[in-house]
Motif scaffolding. Structure first.
Motif, PDB file in Angstrom:
ATOM      1  N   LEU B 480       0.807  -1.224   0.000  1.00  0.00           N
ATOM      2  CA  LEU B 480       0.000   0.000   0.000  1.00  0.00           C
ATOM      3  C   LEU B 480       0.837   1.270   0.000  1.00  0.00           C
ATOM      4  O   LEU B 480       0.404   2.291  -0.498  1.00  0.00           O
ATOM      5  CB  LEU B 480      -0.899   0.044   1.246  1.00  0.00           C
ATOM      6  N   TYR B 481       2.019   1.221   0.609  1.00  0.00           N
ATOM      7  CA  TYR B 481       2.699   2.486   0.896  1.00  0.00           C
ATOM      8  C   TYR B 481       4.048   2.659   0.210  1.00  0.00           C
ATOM      9  O   TYR B 481       4.670   3.696   0.336  1.00  0.00           O
ATOM     10  CB  TYR B 481       2.883   2.639   2.411  1.00  0.00           C
ATOM     11  N   HIS B 482       4.538   1.628  -0.482  1.00  0.00           N
ATOM     12  CA  HIS B 482       5.838   1.788  -1.128  1.00  0.00           C
ATOM     13  C   HIS B 482       5.647   2.351  -2.532  1.00  0.00           C
ATOM     14  O   HIS B 482       4.761   1.934  -3.258  1.00  0.00           O
ATOM     15  CB  HIS B 482       6.559   0.437  -1.185  1.00  0.00           C
ATOM     16  N   ASP B 499      10.316   9.141   0.106  1.00  0.00           N
ATOM     17  CA  ASP B 499      11.610   8.443   0.170  1.00  0.00           C
ATOM     18  C   ASP B 499      11.871   7.837   1.529  1.00  0.00           C
ATOM     19  O   ASP B 499      12.376   6.725   1.648  1.00  0.00           O
ATOM     20  CB  ASP B 499      12.740   9.414  -0.197  1.00  0.00           C
ATOM     21  N   GLN B 500      11.523   8.588   2.560  1.00  0.00           N
ATOM     22  CA  GLN B 500      11.775   8.090   3.908  1.00  0.00           C
ATOM     23  C   GLN B 500      10.965   6.823   4.170  1.00  0.00           C
ATOM     24  O   GLN B 500      11.470   5.841   4.703  1.00  0.00           O
ATOM     25  CB  GLN B 500      11.410   9.179   4.916  1.00  0.00           C
ATOM     26  N   ASP B 506      11.871  -0.788   2.967  1.00  0.00           N
ATOM     27  CA  ASP B 506      12.882  -1.660   2.357  1.00  0.00           C
ATOM     28  C   ASP B 506      13.813  -2.237   3.415  1.00  0.00           C
ATOM     29  O   ASP B 506      14.122  -3.429   3.413  1.00  0.00           O
ATOM     30  CB  ASP B 506      13.701  -0.877   1.322  1.00  0.00           C
ATOM     31  N   GLN B 507      14.239  -1.358   4.302  1.00  0.00           N
ATOM     32  CA  GLN B 507      15.159  -1.803   5.341  1.00  0.00           C
ATOM     33  C   GLN B 507      14.511  -2.889   6.203  1.00  0.00           C
ATOM     34  O   GLN B 507      15.139  -3.885   6.542  1.00  0.00           O
ATOM     35  CB  GLN B 507      15.528  -0.601   6.198  1.00  0.00           C
ATOM     36  N   ARG B 517      13.463  -4.951  13.343  1.00  0.00           N
ATOM     37  CA  ARG B 517      12.330  -4.673  12.450  1.00  0.00           C
ATOM     38  C   ARG B 517      11.260  -3.876  13.176  1.00  0.00           C
ATOM     39  O   ARG B 517      10.678  -2.951  12.639  1.00  0.00           O
ATOM     40  CB  ARG B 517      11.703  -5.983  11.937  1.00  0.00           C
ATOM     41  N   LYS B 518      11.021  -4.283  14.418  1.00  0.00           N
ATOM     42  CA  LYS B 518       9.981  -3.607  15.183  1.00  0.00           C
ATOM     43  C   LYS B 518      10.289  -2.114  15.299  1.00  0.00           C
ATOM     44  O   LYS B 518       9.401  -1.269  15.174  1.00  0.00           O
ATOM     45  CB  LYS B 518       9.872  -4.242  16.569  1.00  0.00           C
ATOM     46  N   GLN B 519      11.580  -1.833  15.501  1.00  0.00           N
ATOM     47  CA  GLN B 519      12.000  -0.453  15.611  1.00  0.00           C
ATOM     48  C   GLN B 519      11.740   0.297  14.302  1.00  0.00           C
ATOM     49  O   GLN B 519      11.227   1.415  14.290  1.00  0.00           O
ATOM     50  CB  GLN B 519      13.503  -0.464  15.906  1.00  0.00           C
ATOM     51  N   LEU B 520      12.088  -0.355  13.194  1.00  0.00           N
ATOM     52  CA  LEU B 520      11.891   0.283  11.885  1.00  0.00           C
ATOM     53  C   LEU B 520      10.408   0.530  11.614  1.00  0.00           C
ATOM     54  O   LEU B 520      10.016   1.614  11.158  1.00  0.00           O
ATOM     55  CB  LEU B 520      12.481  -0.605  10.779  1.00  0.00           C
TER      56      LEU B 520
END
Lengths: 323, 576, 307
Positions: B480-482, B499-500, B506-507, B517-520
């Motif tokens: 949905l958001y990329h 971009d952010q 992606d990261q 991942r949770k942090q990202l």
């Protein structure tokens, strides 16, 4: 003479079939947008998946190529496979046909059995209280929206009866999940939808029989028959009814295509797995092949129905000659 | 759960799965987990049966026999696990097929056909699965690593490019090779680190190579097996499929977790949610999803038990963000996007439209996900005054007709959703009124579902659309958001490009460690709460009605459709 | 209801009137009118339709004066109010007033029906008259076209067209009329064929009347009775079709109120709010009933033999 007549009708109907299927296809093609049949908003699908599925279904080709391919298949007896589930269209039709025939056949049978006596009595005693009552009922039957009547019947005979712990009737489907083949079970499922559908048929046909009976009874040859001293009973049943049934035959003939679409609303309300419901659902999903297959089939029925009605008309009314 | 924990925990994982399947037994609660664990280690199902008999004769013990009728209003399309893309088909496939792995209620992975969770190589590219020994298909043929490889080949191997699999996009991109050093070992090598690989792709029902292996790619698309899968590996095997009516399945005695109790499981197709409710009440069906609007009607029925839980489904609306589209310029300013959300009393939407069955969303991750952030950077509540002042501040002032305008452009747009979905219809009506109150002219418009999908994935001339999205267990929301999914065919129809956001998504996809991942995803949720490109109105709940004669169902957020590790343990008290 | 049964209904007056010879004289109209006036039930039904039509036209006035609600006004604190207090006929799932929505729904229903009849009659008469009058290959082509249109299962046509043209009252009327004109064309053609053979047409032709003039001045008055009967009998069926399309989700879309879509809506709640199912259905029933009764009265008036 008759053979020539049938042959002429046959060629005319080829034109009709081509026209009908082409119109259906063009309408679908113009309205589809970029939708790929069978695709939901499923996050697991990637853009490339959607593009590939579209190509697999042949939807990236212009519609006329698609149509020619389809006609070619039909000429070889191949109606293709559903775009939604990959099963052959023929298997879908054959799966649903018995259910539809069961429902429509029952409704037509009930309709005929009730409407003939009702119509005849109405004509013989026209102007009487009985006649008025029956007229009111049939006029009402003509005005009830089928889907509403269906809902109300479900409400009464399924929901409310069940709530009071009384025996209730199933509201949906053609048979129970477990005792599929059971005759009683099938009849139970048939009662509500067949009631709604036959109510409509009965209302229509009894009016027709009444009118045509009235008309026939005022004809010269009936008067002659009476004058010759034929018994009233013979006059009514031998001469009157026979001629009055002609429009009914026509009507039932014209009801043939109704096998597909006539019961559609009833099929939808009662979740009856018939052809009409299939076509309705698949048209909404742009299952080209299935919709085209059913359309083809339905058109053939219309043509056959018209032809059959005309031919029977001739049999019943010797005054008509085919030219 | 991180990779390192997995290996250590495998024994307990297995036990937990076992426990879940058996927890319906009251005696287990009393006997305690320890005893059960011992029984498990002993591998003696008979032992447990004996316990049930002797420990407490009054407790209703699982009985063999009988059937369950599950109703749903979605028709199914195919029974081939590699060809299906819709929930209903997958649901029936899940009853007849197991994949390598399965989900727990919370979406964590548990082994199914695999004996344990796979070992992941240090570089994160290779997964090594060990299959359970002596796996068999329903026809008695062994299920080996060859079958696993074959199943995946259908969707990734160029040799099978003609197979119309909706999974090819991902699988052909990420799978480099599949090796089968021995009948019990499957080694999947991926082309790049892809965090959701297992959660998304290790669950597909494994197909029998000995049935389908001889067919060409084209023939697989049309194989009779797709509508009549005579050989299965799951708790049930195929009996019949009456199209548009029902699929009948019977117990598979060769099932790896032991034969199911039930003789039959029947999936019945019903016309709509009203019919589901009605038939739950009458007992014509035993299990069925209940529409929030009919919750009370079903709840009062003494023979039906209700089960409700959060699901990874949300309902959201999306602003047209492409400045080239007619309505695009209206929504470029995030103040406008936020203001419109502030003006919505979403709690009352949940209460009125969903009868309270749902949760107002603060985030784009579902609350049941491990990645969920309860309080992201901006928490938008119902605040009409704030909405007004945001719009005023952004230069949208009310005109004589009461509609706000800026530089001669009116804040006026059309909202689309699909016809026939009552809740969405109602929501648009509520939104229309709420926004009218702050001087915004929004008109609802209902179109058919195919046209809505066309609008979202390619035509994209809409001003605003409202739909629901059903996520998998992995928190990846890039569809949905990329910005990569803003291409034709992608679901980012709103043309959200940031971009952010791309970087964070992606990261997160390339990171295997869950903590990181949770942090990202936390950062991503913060960003989205501020930008609000497509605000989430609510998170839906799943509601099932289950006849009280049916025991052993265990619906949960991730255990409601295809992934039902509990289905072979379902039984009926009356044995019918 | 959708489909061929309507064929029969529209065919009926044709069958009945066929053979009522010669061009209708002035006295024929007067007599018909007299007969209609004598039919009390028919007149009452007609009056009822006029009342409904007035309510539809004056819907804004009624909702301002009588119900004090707007059809679209939602009130989430008063959902599912039973009939009586505050809401005379109750309120729906968004707290909208049922009576107000019924009144506004009448606009849609009657508007669509009238427009459909108008379009079907105009197109059908034009095609039927030309086919019947000119005959030959022209007739063949037109009639094959009519056959084709009538052979498509109407429901597919409705489904696809309602996707193609977003259903508004006007487009919905055109959609339904796209099938209806075929029936009328057949009917009119048959009538023209029989009238054409009669002496007075031949006579007019021989004195050199122009085609168009001939059709307008001599054929049209002759087919008019058929058209009037067809129209009055068709209205009820069109209302049913429109309601059925709404019900199937292919007609007027919410939040615009129509009787059909109010019923669809109500279906979801019929376990606890039955009145939502009753009222729109009763409205459809009564309106169709009145149209049919009135239609029958008109037919009887024009063709007394069946009375």
């Amino acid at each position: 003479m008759l053979a020539k007549y049938v042959a002429r009708r046959f060629f005319a109907s080829i034109v009709v079939v081509l026209g009908v299927t082409l119109i259906t296809l063009v309408l679908m093609d113009r309205t589809r947008g970029t939708y790929v049949p069978g695709i939901d908003l499923n996050p697991a699908l990637r853009p490339e998946d959607i593009a590939r599925l579209r190509a697999d279904l042949g939807l990236d080709r212009p519609f006329y190529i698609w149509y020619i391919t389809w006609i070619w298949g039909v000429l070889h007896g191949d109606f293709g496979r559903s775009m939604i589930d990959g099963s052959t269209v023929m298997s879908h039709i054959l799966d649903r046909l018995p259910n539809t025939l069961e429902l429509t056949g029952t409704a037509i049978l009930i309709g005929v059995l009730i409407s003939i006596p009702v119509g005849v009595i109405g004509a013989l005693r026209h102007g009487s209280k009985t006649d008025h009552t029956m007229t009111v009922v049939s006029v009402a039957g003509f005005a009830v929206p089928q889907f509403w009547m269906g809902l109300i019947l479900i409400l009464i005979f399924s929901v409310t009866l069940e709530q009071h712990g009384l025996p209730w009737l199933p509201s949906s489907g053609a048979y129970s999940a477990v005792n599929g083949g059971d005759f009683i079970d099938r009849v139970e499922h048939l009662i509500l939808p067949a009631t709604v559908l036959s109510f409509f048929y009965t209302s229509t046909w009894s009016r027709f029989i009444r009118s045509s009976m009235l008309e026939v009874l005022s004809q010269d040859y009936i008067r002659t028959a009476r004058a010759k001293g034929m018994s009233e009973r013979r006059v009514v049943y031998l001469h009157g009814l026979r001629n009055a049934l002609i429009p009914l035959v026509t009507l039932i003939g014209l009801e043939l295509p109704g096998l597909v679409s006539g019961g559609l609303v009833v099929e939808v309300v009662f979740g009856w797995p018939g052809i009409g419901k299939l076509a309705f659902e698949r048209a909404l999903q742009y299952d080209y092949t299935t919709v085209m297959g059913v359309t083809f089939f339905a058109t053939m029925l219309v043509i056959a129905g018209n032809l059959l009605a005309d031919l029977l008309y001739g049999v019943l009314d010797p005054r008509i000659r085919f030219a | 759960m991180s990779r390192d924990e997995v290996a250590d925990d495998k024994g307990f994982e297995q036990f937990e799965k076992f426990l879940e399947a058996w927890s319906r037994r009251d005696f287990l609660k009393r006997a305690g987990a320890a005893g059960a664990y011992m029984a498990f280690l002993g591998g003696a199902v008979e032992f447990l049966d004996a316990c049930a008999g002797t420990n407490n004769p009054t407790t209703s013990a699982a009985k063999k026999g009988g059937h369950v009728v599950e109703g749903n209003f979605s028709d199914i399309r195919t029974l081939n696990s590699m060809l299906s893309s819709d929930t209903a088909s997958n649901q029936v496939i899940g009853l007849m097929f197991d994949g390598l792995l399965n989900y727990k209620k919370n979406g964590d992975l548990i082994p199914a056909l695999a004996a344990e969770l796979p070992k992941t190589s240090a570089d994160g590219l290779t997964y090594t699965f060990k299959l359970r020994p002596n796996l068999k298909f329903s026809d008695g043929q062994p299920l080996t690593s060859d079958d696993v490889k074959f199943t995946y080949q259908l969707a990734y191997d160029p040799q099978y490019a003609d197979v119309s699999s909706p999974r090819r996009g991902d699988l052909s991109k990420y799978i480099k090779s599949i090796d089968t050093p021995d009948p019990l070992t499957v080694v999947i090598t991926t082309t790049q680190v892809f965090a959701p690989f297992l959660a998304s792709h290790a669950l597909y029902g494994i197909l029998p190579k000995h049935v389908l292996g001889s067919l060409s790619a084209k023939d697989i698309n049309t194989a009779p097996y797709n509508t009549a899968p005579t050989v299965t590996n799951g708790a049930f095997k195929f009996v019949s499929w009456e199209k548009g009516q029902q699929v009948t399945m019977a117990r598979n005695d060769n099932y790896w977790a032991g034969p199911a109790y039930l003789d039959q499981w029947i999936y019945k197709v019903l016309p709509d949610s009203v019919a589901v409710t009605n038939q739950l009440k009458t007992g014509e069906i035993d299990i069925g999803p209940v529409d929030p609007g009919q919750f009370d009607a079903v709840k009062t029925v003494s023979t039906v038990a209700m089960s409700e839980f959060g699901v990874p489904t949300f309902t959201f609306y999306a602003y047209q963000l492409d400045p080239g589209k007619p309505a695009g310029p209206l929504f470029q300013d995030k103040a406008v996007r936020q203001a419109l959300l502030y003006a919505l009393d979403r709690q009352s939407i949940v209460t009125a439209v969903y009868f309270g069955h749902g949760q107002v969303a603060n985030s784009v991750e579902p609350p049941i996900s491990w990645a969920y952030k309860d309080k992201p950077q901006v928490v938008v509540g119902f605040d009409k005054a704030k909405a007004q002042s945001l719009l005023d501040g952004a230069g949208w002032t009310k005109g004589a007709d009461g509609i706000r305008a800026k530089n001669g452009t009116k804040l006026k747009f059309t909202m689309i959703t699909n016809a026939g979905n009552k809740q969405r219809e109602s929501m648009l009506t509520v939104m229309q009124q709420a926004w009218h109150d702050i001087g915004v002219d929004a008109t609802p418009s209902l179109i058919q579902f195919p046209q809505l999908v066309s609008q979202i994935v390619s035509i994209r001339t809409f001003d605003m659309f409202l739909v629901g999205f059903n996520w998998a267990a992995d928190p990846d929301v890039s569809p949905l958001y990329h910005s990569r999914n803003a291409v034709p065919g992608g679901f980012n129809g709103a043309d959200f490009k940031n971009d952010q956001a791309d970087g964070l998504l992606d990261q997160a996809l390339n990171t295997l460690d869950r903590t990181k991942r949770k942090q990202l995803y936390g950062q991503f949720q913060d960003l989205m709460s501020d930008l609000q490109p497509s605000p989430v109105i609510l998170f839906n709940t799943g509601i099932y009605g289950v006849n009280t004669r049916v025991q052993g169902t265990d619906f949960g957020p991730f255990n409601q459709f295809t992934q039902r590790p509990w289905n072979h343990g379902v039984w009926v008290t009356d044995g019918k | 209801m959708i489909g061929p049964s309507r064929v029969a209904e529209l065919d009926m007056p044709g069958a009945a009137i066929e053979g009522s010879s010669t061009r209708p004289a002035q006295s024929y109209w007067n007599e018909s009118w007299e007969r209609l006036r004598a039919n009390r039930i028919g007149i009452m039904a007609g009056a009822l339709i006029v009342v409904f039509a007035l309510i539809a036209v004056l819907a804004p006035v009624f909702s301002a004066v009588l119900t004090h609600y707007e059809p679209q006004t939602i009130d989430l604190s008063k959902t599912f109010s039973p009939p009586g207090s505050g809401h005379l006929l109750g309120s729906d799932e968004l707290g909208r007033d049922t009576l107000t929505r019924l009144i506004w729904g009448a606009r849609v229903t009657l508007g669509v029906a009238l427009l459909t009849v108008a379009v079907s009659l105009t197109v059908g008469t034009a095609v039927g008259m030309m086919a019947g009058y000119y005959g030959g290959w022209f007739d063949d082509v037109l009639m094959r076209l009519v056959d084709t249109v009538l052979a498509i299962p109407a429901i597919f046509l409705f489904i696809l067209m309602s996707i193609l043209f977003k259903p508004t009252p006007v487009s919905l009327a055109l959609i339904i009329a796209s099938v209806g004109w075929g029936q009328v064309a057949r009917l009119v053609r048959g009538e023209v064929l029989s009238v054409k053979q009669r002496d007075f047409i031949l006579a007019t032709r021989s004195i050199g009347a122009r085609h168009l003039r001939l059709m307008a001045r001599h054929l049209l008055p002759n087919v008019l009775p058929v058209l009037i009967v067809a129209a009055s009998l068709g209205v009820g069926q069109i209302i049913l079709i429109e309601a059925a399309l709404d019900f199937l989700g292919l007609g007027i879309q919410p939040p615009t109120a129509s009787w059909g879509n109010m019923l669809t809506n109500a279906e979801s709640y019929f376990f606890h709010s039955v009145w939502l199912v009753y009222f729109p259905g009763v409205m459809i029933f009564v309106t169709v009933l009145a149209s049919n009764v009135f239609g029958n009265a008109i037919r009887d008036a024009f063709d007394p033999r069946l009375k």
